[in-house]
Design a protein around this motif. Structure first.
Motif, short mmCIF file in Angstrom:
data_model
loop_
_atom_site.label_atom_id
_atom_site.label_comp_id
_atom_site.label_asym_id
_atom_site.label_seq_id
_atom_site.Cartn_x
_atom_site.Cartn_y
_atom_site.Cartn_z
N ALA A 93 -20.41 -20.59 28.23
CA ALA A 93 -20.51 -21.26 29.53
C ALA A 93 -20.82 -22.74 29.39
O ALA A 93 -21.04 -23.41 30.39
N HIS A 94 -20.85 -23.22 28.17
CA HIS A 94 -21.23 -24.62 27.96
C HIS A 94 -20.09 -25.56 28.33
O HIS A 94 -18.92 -25.20 28.26
N GLY A 95 -20.43 -26.79 28.66
CA GLY A 95 -19.43 -27.76 29.07
C GLY A 95 -18.61 -28.30 27.91
O GLY A 95 -18.88 -28.04 26.75
N PHE A 96 -17.59 -29.07 28.26
CA PHE A 96 -16.71 -29.66 27.26
C PHE A 96 -17.38 -30.90 26.67
O PHE A 96 -17.97 -31.70 27.41
N PRO A 97 -17.31 -31.09 25.34
CA PRO A 97 -18.00 -32.22 24.70
C PRO A 97 -17.25 -33.54 24.87
O PRO A 97 -16.86 -34.18 23.89
N GLY A 98 -17.03 -33.92 26.12
CA GLY A 98 -16.21 -35.10 26.39
C GLY A 98 -16.76 -36.38 25.81
O GLY A 98 -16.01 -37.22 25.28
N LEU A 99 -18.09 -36.58 25.87
CA LEU A 99 -18.69 -37.82 25.38
C LEU A 99 -18.47 -37.96 23.88
O LEU A 99 -18.11 -39.05 23.40
N ARG A 100 -18.68 -36.87 23.14
CA ARG A 100 -18.49 -36.95 21.69
C ARG A 100 -17.04 -37.19 21.32
O ARG A 100 -16.73 -38.01 20.43
N LEU A 101 -16.11 -36.50 21.97
CA LEU A 101 -14.69 -36.71 21.68
C LEU A 101 -14.25 -38.12 22.07
O LEU A 101 -13.47 -38.76 21.37
N LEU A 102 -14.78 -38.62 23.20
CA LEU A 102 -14.47 -39.99 23.61
C LEU A 102 -15.01 -40.99 22.60
O LEU A 102 -14.33 -41.98 22.26
N THR A 103 -16.20 -40.74 22.08
CA THR A 103 -16.79 -41.64 21.07
C THR A 103 -15.96 -41.62 19.78
O THR A 103 -15.70 -42.67 19.18
N ILE A 104 -15.55 -40.43 19.36
CA ILE A 104 -14.70 -40.34 18.16
C ILE A 104 -13.37 -41.05 18.39
O ILE A 104 -12.91 -41.82 17.54
N GLY A 105 -12.76 -40.83 19.57
CA GLY A 105 -11.49 -41.48 19.86
C GLY A 105 -11.61 -42.99 19.94
O GLY A 105 -10.77 -43.73 19.41
N ALA A 106 -12.68 -43.48 20.58
CA ALA A 106 -12.87 -44.92 20.70
C ALA A 106 -13.12 -45.55 19.33
O ALA A 106 -12.58 -46.62 19.02
N GLY A 107 -13.93 -44.88 18.49
CA GLY A 107 -14.17 -45.40 17.15
C GLY A 107 -12.91 -45.46 16.32
O GLY A 107 -12.64 -46.45 15.62
N THR A 108 -12.08 -44.41 16.41
CA THR A 108 -10.82 -44.40 15.67
C THR A 108 -9.87 -45.47 16.19
O THR A 108 -9.15 -46.12 15.42
N MET A 109 -9.86 -45.67 17.51
CA MET A 109 -8.99 -46.70 18.08
C MET A 109 -9.40 -48.10 17.61
O MET A 109 -8.55 -48.95 17.33
N LEU A 110 -10.71 -48.34 17.48
CA LEU A 110 -11.16 -49.64 16.96
C LEU A 110 -10.70 -49.84 15.52
O LEU A 110 -10.34 -50.95 15.13
N VAL A 111 -10.71 -48.75 14.73
CA VAL A 111 -10.20 -48.84 13.37
C VAL A 111 -8.73 -49.22 13.39
O VAL A 111 -8.27 -50.09 12.62
N ALA A 112 -7.95 -48.58 14.26
CA ALA A 112 -6.52 -48.88 14.36
C ALA A 112 -6.29 -50.34 14.79
O ALA A 112 -5.40 -51.02 14.26
N LEU A 113 -7.07 -50.82 15.74
CA LEU A 113 -6.93 -52.21 16.19
C LEU A 113 -7.28 -53.19 15.08
O LEU A 113 -6.69 -54.27 14.97
N ALA A 114 -8.25 -52.82 14.23
CA ALA A 114 -8.66 -53.71 13.15
C ALA A 114 -7.53 -53.98 12.17
O ALA A 114 -7.49 -55.02 11.51
N ALA A 115 -6.58 -53.04 12.09
CA ALA A 115 -5.47 -53.20 11.14
C ALA A 115 -4.47 -54.26 11.58
O ALA A 115 -3.65 -54.70 10.77
N VAL A 116 -4.52 -54.67 12.85
CA VAL A 116 -3.50 -55.59 13.36
C VAL A 116 -4.11 -56.86 13.96
O VAL A 116 -3.45 -57.54 14.73
N THR A 117 -5.36 -57.18 13.60
CA THR A 117 -6.00 -58.38 14.12
C THR A 117 -6.40 -59.31 12.98
O THR A 117 -6.29 -58.96 11.80
N GLU A 118 -6.88 -60.48 13.33
CA GLU A 118 -7.32 -61.45 12.33
C GLU A 118 -8.58 -60.93 11.61
O GLU A 118 -9.33 -60.13 12.18
N PRO A 119 -8.81 -61.37 10.37
CA PRO A 119 -9.91 -60.82 9.56
C PRO A 119 -11.27 -60.85 10.24
O PRO A 119 -12.01 -59.86 10.20
#
Length: 472
Positions: free
Chosen positions: A202-228
């Motif tokens: 009956a527990h809720g969906f771990p949206g905050l944790r999945l959002l945090t993982i997704g946001a962290g991964t997205m920042l990694v992806a953005l780092a690959a295409v930006t200035e140092p």
């Protein structure tokens, strides 16, 4: 410890295990094929639909959502069961495939790729979770060896097939080829994977944790295409978010990860560090080698790709070869040796490029492939054995997710190192060669860190009680 009972290759392809082996092979094939699909099919999609400025996001979104899906896989398995999760998320992947295939603009293609990534991320993670559930421990190294071969074939044959479909029919056909494979996969899951009991939670969906993982991964992806400078800040932000996700998960009632994930005080946590750091180290060649061969040595795309494929061939062959090892002491040696081979191979590839010596570069490629092939299977097996029965689903499902995160992080760090050293602005060969030295040095240093984590893993595994896998 005494020798382990030996498993035979014929067993995983025999009547008892062949259906499960086929399911795992299809799961790996779909992930590998679609991870590399963009290079072959999407340029034609852009030519038809426009949107060249967002073409890289077709791969980025696929990988980011695959990582998020992989993180949620163990939770979905507990709520829906193995069978329900595999069928349901395979259908999600199919929906994403159809969205991309019938797209009228690149925005729809990106939405389709994101849906594809989430579905396949869960499927790939669940396929790993099924290994200790459906195979006895003695056959697990054989299964990992089989997966390494399938990955190599799919990773290099898949883009060629997608390119042929794109050229002969349409880029849409390269997406639609997934449809029959998914339908076969679903049919086999329904026939082979037991229904099992569906626990009620009956527990809720771990949206905050999945959002945090997704946001962290997205920042990694953005780092690959930006200035140092900006990339460094993005990577710091990603590290904070991903660390926060692990911290939040340890305090949650319904966890996505095992409680000792990435803790150096346990075999499971140390093993996950090895599994993360080795792809980070290998990104130096995975991302840049084919481009460097064309730039420095004037190789054509095919010749450069064949040279790059030497690593995958060595990975597959070495993985199959060491799958017959029974002594636990030998397995510990292989786990420790893998990162060292990887570090040495990176140095040899750099020297081969600097000295313009193809044999040295090829030896380096073989060493890199052997580093992964000789150790990966036994790293995974040791992690699974060190995990308790209650945590094995979470641990097994986290393995491909961790590897994907390592690939994404490695690509970003490789881009930061190369850009900071002036690689994008290098004109002559001498400037290019000077700019890639930090890239390969960084890769070798991460391989050394992986070796230290491997030492910790093998030390802790000696005193960790072994779990009991599926009985014969």
């Amino acid at each position: 410890m005494s020798d382990l009972v030996e498993g035979r290759w014929a067993e995983i392809f025999g009547p008892r295990y062949l259906p499960v082996t086929t399911i795992l092979a299809l799961g790996v094939t779909l992930f590998a094929f679609n991870a590399f699909l963009s290079a072959a099919a999407l340029p034609s999609a852009v030519h038809e639909l426009g949107g060249v400025e967002v073409i890289s996001w077709a791969t980025t979104l696929y990988l980011v959502f695959a990582i998020v899906g992989g993180a949620a896989a163990a939770l979905l398995k507990r709520r829906l069961g193995s069978r329900g999760s595999l069928v349901g998320l395979a259908i999600v992947f199919l929906i994403g495939t159809l969205i991309a295939a019938i797209a009228n603009d690149m925005t729809q293609v990106l939405v389709g790729r994101a849906v594809q990534g989430f579905g396949e991320g869960v499927v790939a993670a669940l396929c790993f979770a099924l290994i200790p559930e459906l195979f006895p421990s003695r056959l697990v190294p054989k299964v990992f060896g089989m997966q390494a071969v399938v990955w190599a074939v799919a990773a290099f044959g898949g883009p060629a097939g997608a390119g042929a479909l794109t050229e002969l029919i349409s880029w849409r056909a390269a997406f639609l080829i997934n449809v029959p494979f998914v339908l076969i996969f679903v049919a086999m899951v329904l026939l082979v994977v037991p229904r099992g009991e569906r626990p009620v939670e009956a527990h809720g969906f771990p949206g905050l944790r999945l959002l945090t993982i997704g946001a962290g991964t997205m920042l990694v992806a953005l780092a690959a295409v930006t200035e140092p400078a900006q990339a460094a800040l993005l990577l710091v932000g990603a590290a904070v978010l991903l660390t926060a996700a692990v911290w939040l998960d340890r305090r949650a009632d319904q966890r996505l990860m095992p409680p000792d994930a990435f803790s150096l005080r346990s075999a499971v946590g140390s093993g996950l560090w090895v599994f993360l750091l080795m792809p980070v180290a290998g990104a130096a060649t995975a991302v840049y080698l084919i481009m460097l061969l064309q730039q420095l040595w004037g190789y054509g795309p095919t010749q450069a790709a064949i040279t790059g494929a030497v690593m995958a061939v060595a990975w597959s062959l070495s993985s199959v070869t060491v799958a017959n090892v029974r002594q636990r002491a030998t397995r510990r040696i292989l786990i420790r040796s893998g990162p060292l081979f990887l570090a040495g191979g990176l140095v040899l590839v750099l020297l081969g490029l600097e000295w313009t010596l193809l044999p040295v570069l090829l030896v380096g490629q073989v060493a890199i492939g052997m580093g992964f092939g000789m150790s990966n299977g036994y790293i995974m097996l040791t992690i699974m054995e060190a995990s308790t029965a209650a945590e094995r689903d979470r641990t097994s499902a986290l393995l491909p997710t961790t590897q994907s995160a390592g690939n994404a992080l490695g690509a970003a760090l490789a881009g930061v190192a190369a850009n900071a050293a002036g690689y994008p602005h290098a004109v002559g060969n001498a400037d290019v060669l000077a700019s890639i030295v930090p890239l390969f040095v960084m890769g070798a240093l991460f391989a050394v860190l992986a070796f230290l984590a491997a030492l910790r893993l093998t030390q802790l595994a000696k005193v960790t009680p072994l779990a009991t896998f599926a009985e014969e």
